[in-house]
Design an enzyme around this catalytic site. Structure first.
Site, short mmCIF file in Angstrom:
data_model
loop_
_atom_site.label_atom_id
_atom_site.label_comp_id
_atom_site.label_asym_id
_atom_site.label_seq_id
_atom_site.Cartn_x
_atom_site.Cartn_y
_atom_site.Cartn_z
CG ASP A 14 -1.68 1.01 1.22
OD1 ASP A 14 -2.38 1.25 -0.03
OD2 ASP A 14 -2.69 1.38 2.00
N GLY A 15 0.38 2.01 -0.49
CA GLY A 15 0.93 3.58 -0.73
C GLY A 15 1.11 3.79 -2.10
CG ASN A 16 2.38 1.60 -5.06
OD1 ASN A 16 3.25 1.58 -4.29
ND2 ASN A 16 1.96 0.68 -5.86
N GLY A 17 0.40 5.38 -4.49
CA GLY A 17 -0.38 6.87 -5.24
C GLY A 17 -0.05 8.00 -3.96
CD1 TRP A 19 7.38 6.82 -2.80
CD2 TRP A 19 7.38 7.12 -4.55
NE1 TRP A 19 8.16 6.68 -2.74
CE2 TRP A 19 8.54 6.76 -3.67
CE3 TRP A 19 6.76 7.05 -5.66
CZ2 TRP A 19 9.54 7.07 -5.21
CZ3 TRP A 19 7.96 7.55 -6.77
CH2 TRP A 19 9.10 7.80 -6.98
NE ARG A 27 -3.61 7.05 -7.96
CZ ARG A 27 -3.62 6.96 -6.15
NH1 ARG A 27 -3.40 7.80 -5.84
NH2 ARG A 27 -4.01 5.63 -6.32
CG HIS A 31 0.67 2.10 -8.76
ND1 HIS A 31 0.35 1.85 -7.88
CD2 HIS A 31 -0.10 2.48 -10.28
CE1 HIS A 31 -0.79 2.22 -7.92
NE2 HIS A 31 -1.26 2.83 -8.91
CB SER A 59 -8.07 -5.58 -4.56
OG SER A 59 -8.72 -4.16 -5.20
CG LEU A 125 9.80 -16.79 -3.18
CD1 LEU A 125 9.47 -16.94 -2.02
CD2 LEU A 125 10.61 -14.93 -3.25
NE ARG A 188 -8.04 -0.03 4.37
CZ ARG A 188 -7.55 1.51 5.08
NH1 ARG A 188 -8.30 1.94 5.88
NH2 ARG A 188 -6.17 1.97 3.92
CG LEU A 189 -7.93 -7.54 7.60
CD1 LEU A 189 -8.26 -8.69 8.15
CD2 LEU A 189 -6.19 -8.30 7.57
#
Ligand code: FPP
Length: 234
Positions: A14-17, A19, A27, A31, A59, A125, A188-189
């Site tokens: 979260d938080g790209n926008g 930033w 925006r 990303h 999402s 991985l 938040r989830l």
């Protein structure tokens, strides 16, 4: 104490926008910078010998964003999948994806399948991208799958328990996350892996995702290692 290294880490990036906004940039630049943090998260997990990393990349709700932002994210995704295929192979990373993948535009969807195929033999991985993913949608799809199995006589309703239900989720091939990381300080989830994170430890980091780099990832894992996990027992 928790095992030192979580087997499965899930991340809400979260938080790209914000930033980008802080820097007066569009925006999509946030990303783009966020994609670099994705690279470092993969590196950190490889170094730590984490088995599974699930990233919330897009999402079900993200489709509601302005068309131009959705397009920029899809273009970034397609490019990432194409450009990173060699690097994933070098690092022995196997790519997987969860979500309603058929909602994706043709370009990124085709590239997704190609990169999954190209990395299928890797044994390090497992990187799982959550794309057009929503936990409620996943649970509904799981219920529908259970109903089909019952209807076709393949499943006795009396046998349905959490382990059986697990086998009808997108995540059926993976263990539940041990650690959930969310960046940018939000508590938040956001409809992410609601069933699977029942017993996950949660680490909220204040940094915005594009600023969350390898050292921060290591710090989150150290915070996890200091937790006392009891799974409801004493
Ligand atoms: C949340 O920031 C982030 C997203 C909606 C997308 C996550 C995508 C990336 C990190 C891009 C690269 C990923 C891959 C796999 C190529 P936000 O836009 O909600 O930020 P804000 O809350 O500050 O507005």
């Amino acid at each position: 104490m928790a095992q030192q290294i979580p087997r499965h880490i899930a991340v809400i990036m979260d938080g790209n926008g914000r930033w980008a906004k802080e820097r007066g940039l569009p925006r999509r630049e946030g990303h783009r910078a966020g994609a670099e943090s994705v690279r470092e998260a993969i590196e950190a997990c490889t170094e730590l010998k984490v088995d599974y990393l699930t990233l919330y990349a897009f999402s079900s709700e993200n489709w509601k964003r302005p068309k131009a932002e959705v397009k920029a994210l899809m273009t970034l995704l397609e490019r990432f999948l194409k450009d990173k295929a060699d690097e994933l192979n070098e690092k022995n990373v196997r790519l997987q994806a969860i979500g309603r993948l058929n909602d994706l535009p043709k370009g990124p969807l085709t590239q997704l399948h190609k990169t999954i195929e190209a990395t299928a033999g890797n044994t390090g991985l497992t990187l799982i991208l959550a794309l057009s993913y929503g936990a409620r949608e996943e649970i509904i799809d799981g219920v529908k799958s259970i109903l089909r199995h019952v209807r076709d006589g393949l499943l006795d309703p009396a046998m349905i328990d959490p382990d059986v239900f697990d086998k009808h989720l997108y995540t059926r091939y993976y263990p539940d996350p041990d650690l959930l990381i969310r960046t940018s300080g939000e508590m938040r989830l956001s409809n992410f892996l609601l069933w699977q994170i029942s017993y996950a430890e949660i680490v909220i980091a204040d940094k915005l995702w594009p600023d969350f780099r390898k050292a921060d990832f290591h710090d989150a894992v150290a915070a996890y290692a200091a937790r006392d996990r009891r799974f409801g027992a004493l």
